[in-house]
Design a protein around this motif. Structure first.
Motif, PDB file in Angstrom:
ATOM      1  N   TYR A  82    -104.144  57.542 -66.424  1.00 44.85           N
ATOM      2  CA  TYR A  82    -104.163  58.100 -67.767  1.00 44.85           C
ATOM      3  C   TYR A  82    -105.603  58.490 -68.040  1.00 44.85           C
ATOM      4  O   TYR A  82    -106.523  57.894 -67.465  1.00 44.85           O
ATOM      5  CB  TYR A  82    -103.633  57.090 -68.787  1.00 44.85           C
ATOM      6  CG  TYR A  82    -102.145  57.227 -69.012  1.00 44.85           C
ATOM      7  CD1 TYR A  82    -101.263  57.260 -67.941  1.00 44.85           C
ATOM      8  CD2 TYR A  82    -101.616  57.349 -70.304  1.00 44.85           C
ATOM      9  CE1 TYR A  82     -99.891  57.411 -68.138  1.00 44.85           C
ATOM     10  CE2 TYR A  82    -100.243  57.488 -70.510  1.00 44.85           C
ATOM     11  CZ  TYR A  82     -99.380  57.524 -69.418  1.00 44.85           C
ATOM     12  OH  TYR A  82     -98.039  57.671 -69.625  1.00 44.85           O
ATOM     13  N   GLN A 141    -108.623  59.242 -70.849  1.00 47.41           N
ATOM     14  CA  GLN A 141    -109.085  59.178 -72.241  1.00 47.41           C
ATOM     15  C   GLN A 141    -110.364  59.999 -72.393  1.00 47.41           C
ATOM     16  O   GLN A 141    -111.332  59.798 -71.657  1.00 47.41           O
ATOM     17  CB  GLN A 141    -109.338  57.740 -72.690  1.00 47.41           C
ATOM     18  CG  GLN A 141    -109.659  57.700 -74.198  1.00 47.41           C
ATOM     19  CD  GLN A 141    -109.862  56.314 -74.760  1.00 47.41           C
ATOM     20  OE1 GLN A 141    -110.352  55.430 -74.071  1.00 47.41           O
ATOM     21  NE2 GLN A 141    -109.493  56.136 -76.020  1.00 47.41           N
ATOM     22  N   LEU A 192    -107.829  55.441 -66.710  1.00 51.12           N
ATOM     23  CA  LEU A 192    -107.278  54.111 -66.994  1.00 51.12           C
ATOM     24  C   LEU A 192    -105.904  53.989 -66.345  1.00 51.12           C
ATOM     25  O   LEU A 192    -105.049  54.863 -66.523  1.00 51.12           O
ATOM     26  CB  LEU A 192    -107.204  53.888 -68.506  1.00 51.12           C
ATOM     27  CG  LEU A 192    -108.586  53.841 -69.193  1.00 51.12           C
ATOM     28  CD1 LEU A 192    -108.487  54.142 -70.682  1.00 51.12           C
ATOM     29  CD2 LEU A 192    -109.270  52.488 -68.956  1.00 51.12           C
ATOM     30  N   ARG A 236    -102.161  52.976 -65.490  1.00 54.15           N
ATOM     31  CA  ARG A 236    -100.910  52.586 -66.147  1.00 54.15           C
ATOM     32  C   ARG A 236     -99.863  52.418 -65.064  1.00 54.15           C
ATOM     33  O   ARG A 236     -99.843  53.171 -64.102  1.00 54.15           O
ATOM     34  CB  ARG A 236    -100.444  53.679 -67.136  1.00 54.15           C
ATOM     35  CG  ARG A 236    -101.391  53.933 -68.309  1.00 54.15           C
ATOM     36  CD  ARG A 236    -101.365  52.790 -69.303  1.00 54.15           C
ATOM     37  NE  ARG A 236    -102.205  53.014 -70.474  1.00 54.15           N
ATOM     38  CZ  ARG A 236    -103.486  52.632 -70.568  1.00 54.15           C
ATOM     39  NH1 ARG A 236    -104.084  52.025 -69.554  1.00 54.15           N
ATOM     40  NH2 ARG A 236    -104.161  52.855 -71.674  1.00 54.15           N
ATOM     41  N   TRP A 237     -99.011  51.410 -65.253  1.00 58.81           N
ATOM     42  CA  TRP A 237     -97.951  51.162 -64.269  1.00 58.81           C
ATOM     43  C   TRP A 237     -96.654  51.769 -64.782  1.00 58.81           C
ATOM     44  O   TRP A 237     -96.119  51.311 -65.782  1.00 58.81           O
ATOM     45  CB  TRP A 237     -97.806  49.661 -64.061  1.00 58.81           C
ATOM     46  CG  TRP A 237     -96.889  49.232 -62.961  1.00 58.81           C
ATOM     47  CD1 TRP A 237     -96.206  50.030 -62.067  1.00 58.81           C
ATOM     48  CD2 TRP A 237     -96.554  47.887 -62.616  1.00 58.81           C
ATOM     49  NE1 TRP A 237     -95.483  49.267 -61.193  1.00 58.81           N
ATOM     50  CE2 TRP A 237     -95.680  47.944 -61.510  1.00 58.81           C
ATOM     51  CE3 TRP A 237     -96.923  46.637 -63.136  1.00 58.81           C
ATOM     52  CZ2 TRP A 237     -95.155  46.791 -60.924  1.00 58.81           C
ATOM     53  CZ3 TRP A 237     -96.397  45.511 -62.544  1.00 58.81           C
ATOM     54  CH2 TRP A 237     -95.518  45.585 -61.448  1.00 58.81           C
ATOM     55  N   LEU A 242     -93.663  51.787 -69.171  1.00 57.31           N
ATOM     56  CA  LEU A 242     -95.119  51.816 -69.065  1.00 57.31           C
ATOM     57  C   LEU A 242     -95.723  50.421 -69.259  1.00 57.31           C
ATOM     58  O   LEU A 242     -95.558  49.819 -70.303  1.00 57.31           O
ATOM     59  CB  LEU A 242     -95.672  52.788 -70.114  1.00 57.31           C
ATOM     60  CG  LEU A 242     -97.034  53.401 -69.811  1.00 57.31           C
ATOM     61  CD1 LEU A 242     -96.973  54.305 -68.585  1.00 57.31           C
ATOM     62  CD2 LEU A 242     -97.514  54.201 -71.022  1.00 57.31           C
ATOM     63  N   MET A 267     -99.204  47.960 -69.266  1.00 56.74           N
ATOM     64  CA  MET A 267    -100.647  48.073 -69.521  1.00 56.74           C
ATOM     65  C   MET A 267    -101.484  47.226 -68.542  1.00 56.74           C
ATOM     66  O   MET A 267    -101.001  46.245 -67.994  1.00 56.74           O
ATOM     67  CB  MET A 267    -100.947  47.634 -70.956  1.00 56.74           C
ATOM     68  CG  MET A 267    -100.230  48.454 -72.029  1.00 56.74           C
ATOM     69  SD  MET A 267    -100.726  50.184 -72.020  1.00 56.74           S
ATOM     70  CE  MET A 267    -102.334  50.042 -72.810  1.00 56.74           C
ATOM     71  N   PRO A 268    -102.762  47.614 -68.369  1.00 52.90           N
ATOM     72  CA  PRO A 268    -103.651  46.924 -67.418  1.00 52.90           C
ATOM     73  C   PRO A 268    -103.756  45.405 -67.631  1.00 52.90           C
ATOM     74  O   PRO A 268    -103.924  44.665 -66.667  1.00 52.90           O
ATOM     75  CB  PRO A 268    -105.014  47.580 -67.655  1.00 52.90           C
ATOM     76  CG  PRO A 268    -104.697  48.931 -68.170  1.00 52.90           C
ATOM     77  CD  PRO A 268    -103.433  48.786 -68.974  1.00 52.90           C
ATOM     78  N   HIS A 295    -106.234  59.121 -77.534  1.00 52.05           N
ATOM     79  CA  HIS A 295    -105.752  57.973 -76.771  1.00 52.05           C
ATOM     80  C   HIS A 295    -105.770  58.327 -75.285  1.00 52.05           C
ATOM     81  O   HIS A 295    -105.815  59.504 -74.935  1.00 52.05           O
ATOM     82  CB  HIS A 295    -104.318  57.632 -77.197  1.00 52.05           C
ATOM     83  CG  HIS A 295    -104.224  56.916 -78.508  1.00 52.05           C
ATOM     84  ND1 HIS A 295    -104.436  57.544 -79.720  1.00 52.05           N
ATOM     85  CD2 HIS A 295    -103.935  55.620 -78.786  1.00 52.05           C
ATOM     86  CE1 HIS A 295    -104.288  56.654 -80.688  1.00 52.05           C
ATOM     87  NE2 HIS A 295    -103.983  55.483 -80.157  1.00 52.05           N
TER      88      HIS A 295
END
Ligand code: C2E
Ligand code: CA
Ligand code: CA
Ligand code: CA
Length: 275
Positions: free
Chosen positions: A42, A44, A60, A62-63, A70, A72-73, A258
Motif C-alpha cells: 500500500y 501512503q 506499507l 498489507r496482507w 485485509l 494490518m501489519p 491514507h
C-alpha cells in the motif's frame, strides 16, 4: 464453589491451548502467504509541505488474506520477524511496489521500512540491490526507513548496511525520531538524509504550546544539521499549516492521504501540484 473453580481452571486451560494453536496456525499461514504473494504494497503519500506536491510514497505492507480480507501489519510483522520470514516479506512487497510504480509520472521515491531483525542479516543490502537491478528500478528513487532503536540495537550492522545502500545511491531516513533511546552523537555519525518526526509529537503539538515548542525544536534540529524532516501522522489542516510555517520539509498522514493500493496512488501522482 470448588466445582466452579475447577471448571474455571479447565476453561482457562483450554483457552491457553487454543491460543497456542491459533499462534501456530498464524505462523503456518504467514509462511504460506509470503510464499504465495499475499502480502501487497500500500502506498501512503509523502507530501512536500512547501507546495503540496507528492514527492513519493511510504510502502506499507498489507496482507490480502483469502479468508480474512485485509490484515494490518500489527498482526503479522512481529510474528514474521520471529519466524524468520520478514526479509522475504518486505522485499517481496517492495518488489511489487517497484514493478507497479516504475512508470509513474514525476519520478516519485519509494520509502521502505527495514526492521531491526532485517538489519541484522548481512546479505540484506545485497538482496535489496539485486532486487532493484532485476526490476530495473533506480536506487536513487529508493529510501530506507530505520528506527532509532534498530540503529542502537546493533550499531555495526546498521553502519555496514547504511554504507552499502548509500554507496548505491539509496537515501536513508531515521524513522519514529524522538521515541527511542538514542544518543544524538552516535546518530549523527550514521549520516541520515532525513528524520521522520514521530506522530506523537504532532499530536502533542495540537494539544498545547509545550508540544509546539518541542516539535519546533525537532524541525529546527533537522534544519541546523542540514537534514530533511518529515512529520508523521498529520491529520489536520492546522498541523499541516504549522509545520509548513516552521519549515518542515515533508508531511505524511491521513490529512494528505491514507495508505492506498497502487492504482489509486498512480492516479494521485498524475494530479499536478498547487501553483
Ligand atoms: P511506521 O513505519 O511508523 O508507519 C507509519 C504508520 O502510521 C502506518 O501504520 C500508517 O498507516 C500509520 N499512519 C499514517 N498516517 C497516519 C495518521 O495520520 N494517523 C494515524 N493514527 N496513523 C497514521 P501501518 O501501515 O499499520 O504500519 C505499522 C508499522 O508496521 C509501520 O510503522 C512499520 O514499522 C511496520 N511495517 C509496515 N510495513 C512493513 C514492511 O513491509 N516491512 C517492515 N519491516 N515493517 C513494516
Ligand atoms: Ca516508517
Ligand atoms: Ca514512523
Ligand atoms: Ca513506527
Amino acid at each position: 464453589a470448588k466445582r466452579e473453580g475447577r471448571g474455571l481452571f479447565r476453561f482457562f486451560e483450554k483457552s491457553m491451548e487454543e491460543e497456542i494453536e491459533a499462534r501456530r496456525s498464524l505462523e503456518v499461514d504467514i509462511k504460506r502467504g509470503v510464499a504465495s504473494g499475499e502480502f501487497r504494497p500500500y502506498f501512503q503519500p509523502l507530501v512536500r509541505l512547501a507546495d503540496s506536491s507528492v514527492a513519493g510514497f511510504e510502502v506499507l505492507a498489507r496482507w490480502e488474506h483469502p479468508q480474512l480480507g485485509l490484515v494490518m501489519p500489527a498482526v503479522f510483522i512481529g510474528v514474521a520477524e520471529e519466524i524468520g520470514v520478514i526479509t522475504d516479506l518486505t522485499l517481496g512487497v517492495l518488489r511489487q511496489a517497484c514493478e507497479q510504480s516504475r512508470n509513474w509520472s514525476g519520478d516519485p521515491i519509494l520509502s521502505v521500512n527495514v526492521s531491526p531483525v532485517e538489519l541484522k542479516e548481512p546479505a540484506l543490502a545485497l538482496k535489496l540491490l539485486s532486487m532493484l537491478a532485476e526490476t530495473r528500478y533506480p536506487p536513487s528513487r529508493i529510501e530506507v526507513e530505520i528506527t532509532e532503536d534498530a540503529v542502537m540495537t546493533d550499531i555495526d550492522a546498521a553502519r555496514a548496511f547504511l554504507a552499502a545502500v548509500r554507496a548505491a545511491g539509496i537515501r536513508v531516513a531515521l524513522d519514529d525520531f524522538g521515541t527511542g533511546y538514542s544518543s544524538l552523537s552516535k546518530l549523527q555519525l550514521l549520516q541520515f538524509d532525513k528524520i521522520k518526526i514521530d506522530r506523537s509529537f504532532v499530536v502533542a503539538a495540537e494539544r498545547d504550546a509545550g508540544g509546539r515548542k518541542l516539535i519546533n525544536m525537532l524541525v529546527g534540529l533537522g534544519r541546523s544539521l542540514n537534514v530533511e524532516t518529515t512529520a508523521e501522522g498529520i491529520e489536520t489542516a492546522q498541523s499541516a499549516d504549522h509545520l509548513t510555517q516552521k519549515g518542515c520539509t515533508y508531511g505524511q498522514g491521513y490529512y494528505f492521504g491514507h495508505p492506498m493500493p497502487g492504482d489509486e496512488a498512480a492516479r494521485l501522482i498524475s494530479i499536478p501540484a498547487r501553483p
